[in-house]
Design an enzyme around this catalytic site. Structure first.
Site, PDB file in Angstrom:
ATOM      1  CG  HIS A  85      -1.932   1.116   1.213  1.00  0.00           C
ATOM      2  ND1 HIS A  85      -2.287   1.801   2.412  1.00  0.00           N
ATOM      3  CD2 HIS A  85      -2.558   1.756   0.250  1.00  0.00           C
ATOM      4  CE1 HIS A  85      -3.322   2.630   2.226  1.00  0.00           C
ATOM      5  NE2 HIS A  85      -3.300   2.746   0.767  1.00  0.00           N
ATOM      6  CD  GLU A  88      -3.145   2.507  -3.828  1.00  0.00           C
ATOM      7  OE1 GLU A  88      -3.636   3.564  -3.662  1.00  0.00           O
ATOM      8  OE2 GLU A  88      -3.308   1.612  -3.129  1.00  0.00           O
ATOM      9  CG  HIS A  89      -0.250   6.281  -0.606  1.00  0.00           C
ATOM     10  ND1 HIS A  89      -0.941   7.316  -0.139  1.00  0.00           N
ATOM     11  CD2 HIS A  89      -1.293   5.087  -0.548  1.00  0.00           C
ATOM     12  CE1 HIS A  89      -2.141   6.776   0.325  1.00  0.00           C
ATOM     13  NE2 HIS A  89      -2.208   5.376   0.066  1.00  0.00           N
ATOM     14  CD  GLU A 165      -6.081   5.010   2.254  1.00  0.00           C
ATOM     15  OE1 GLU A 165      -6.521   4.060   1.468  1.00  0.00           O
ATOM     16  OE2 GLU A 165      -4.641   5.533   2.337  1.00  0.00           O
TER      17      GLU A 165
END
Length: 463
Positions: A85, A88-89, A165
């Site tokens: 994850h 992904e950022h 998030e």
């Protein structure tokens, strides 16, 4: 080109299917599905083992492109949890050729949109643009995937963003209920870990761990590129090949793609149980279910039909019994998720805390009733119609078609066209649905409740 090609087509990793042709940039190429004048699906394996699948849609003026890495949260080793994850950022935060603003501006300037999604078994970076902007989209996303710098300052900034998030998700009791259910029903399996990582994992993961995860998995043999819309397959292959070559990735002519995950089902060893998570909220959020079938199980179409009948809409059994007849919940439904070697089936309802046990009992009784009595021919016909309409309507979008190609390549190893998918749905029988329901009803049941409770005993369950 033949007039048409049957479209439940296995996708061998080498790409030497019938109807193929080879070229330096297009690699080992083959026609998968289609007919002249309509949508054409083709697949190529480029040097380096890069796989490219496209669906050419002659009437479309837009195209969606996706760069997939067949690696997700389940593939993270110790000390790397949350790295997928994180990447992904970070891939949007700059490359050796572009700043983060350059990446964002490239799509804004053409009215396009770009994004990414991390899942348990894959990561996808994608963009939807006008067909004339497709070369730009391929160049930019290829640059992100191959040339990310993973700047330490950006990493620390994104660490804070990801923690926010996670905090946002933790403020949603329904989201928490689903996440905690998966952790319990797949306990002990890597699939049980949350996709985004835990706050503890995100705070502790180092840049070196993220860098190692990137270097290990972001390579030609892991890469799958899928695209759908107004495009030419050979042009897409040429653009992908040029972009990856320019990045310096090794593209050896004889290299093969990595093997797909094993489709052998694993025994989760689930024991069921009741798990209560305290939240000072006005509504109890209930998720109940059990382990289920894998992504490549032949019964996945039976599962779709059963789920539609049981909890897939306003006329479903759960909705009618819990909401319409009794007024116990605003939202209630059933769902399933399937992965390479495991899966799960579940039911959800949000209700007043005082009615929690009543709703739990009703959900279980409805599943047991389905298993004992089966479904009617009328319910089967309605579910087939519901699913058929959903399949066709979903595939009017280029993004959905792009994603379908990615799942076919990475998960099932088989491309199934619309007509074949509809045929398989229509072949589901009443007996098959009851048999699957009986299997689920007989499995150990995991119950997760998020609400103003501190123990299962408050719901009448033994400790």
């Amino acid at each position: 080109m033949p007039n048409s090609l049957a479209a439940a087509v296995p996708l061998p990793l080498t790409g030497h299917e019938a109807g193929g042709k080879d070229s330096p940039a297009s690699g080992k190429s083959s026609l998968i599905s289609g007919k002249p004048g309509g949508a054409i699906v083709r697949r190529s394996v480029l040097p380096g083992g890069v796989r490219v699948l496209t669906e050419s849609m002659p009437d479309q003026r837009s195209a969606t492109i996706g760069f997939w890495i067949g690696v997700g949260s389940r593939d993270e080793s110790g000390g790397q949890h949350g790295s997928t994850h994180f990447l992904e950022h970070l891939l949007f935060k700059g490359t050796r050729r572009r700043t983060a603003l350059d990446i964002a501006s490239a799509f804004d300037e053409v009215g396009g949109e770009s994004n990414a999604a991390t899942a348990k078994e894959s990561t996808c970076y994608y963009a939807r643009v006008l067909d004339e902007a497709l070369p730009m989209a391929i160049d930019v996303i290829a640059d992100m995937v191959t040339g990310a710098v993973l700047d330490p300052r950006e990493l620390e900034q994104e660490r804070s963003v990801i923690l926010e998030e996670i905090a946002m998700d933790n403020d949603d009791p329904a989201e928490v209920a689903h996440e905690k259910f998966v952790e319990s029903v797949l306990a002990g399996h890597a699939l049980a870990r949350p996709i985004g990582g835990t706050p503890e994992a995100i705070r502790s993961v180092t840049r070196e761990s993220v860098q190692d995860h990137y270097a290990r998995h972001y390579r030609p043999a892991e890469l799958v590129v899928t695209a759908a819309g107004g495009l030419d397959h050979d042009v897409v292959c040429q653009l992908v090949f040029e972009a990856i070559s320019a990045a310096g990735w090794p593209l050896h002519p004889d290299a093969e793609p990595v093997h797909r995950r094993s489709a052998a089902s694993v025994d989760i060893g689930a024991t069921g149980g009741v798990h209560v998570h305290y939240r000072a909220v006005e509504q109890a959020n209930i998720v109940m279910g059990c382990p289920s079938i894998t992504a490549s199980d032949d019964r996945r179409y039976v599962m779709s039909v059963m789920n539609a009948i049981f909890g897939g809409g306003m006329s479903s059994r759960l909705f009618q019994e819990i909401r319409e007849k009794r007024g116990l919940a605003y939202a209630t439904y059933s769902f399933s998720a399937a992965y390479a070697d495991a899966g799960y089936f579940g039911m959800y309802a949000g209700c007043s805390p005082t009615r929690t046990r009543e709703v739990i009992d009703l959900m279980g009784e409805e599943l047991e009733k389905l298993a004992a009595e089966g479904i009617t021919d009328a319910e089967l016909a309605k579910a087939v119609g519901q699913l058929s309409g959903g399949i066709v309507l979903a595939l009017e979008d280029t993004g959905s078609r792009m994603s379908r190609l990615g799942r076919a390549e990475l998960v099932t190893g088989e491309f199934v066209d619309v007509d074949t998918a509809l045929q398989r749905i229509r072949q589901v029988t009443v007996a098959q649905v009851q048999e699957l329901a009986a299997e689920l009803a007989g499995s150990p049941r995991t119950i997760t409740v998020v609400g103003p409770f501190t123990s299962p005993a408050e719901l009448g369950f033994p400790l």
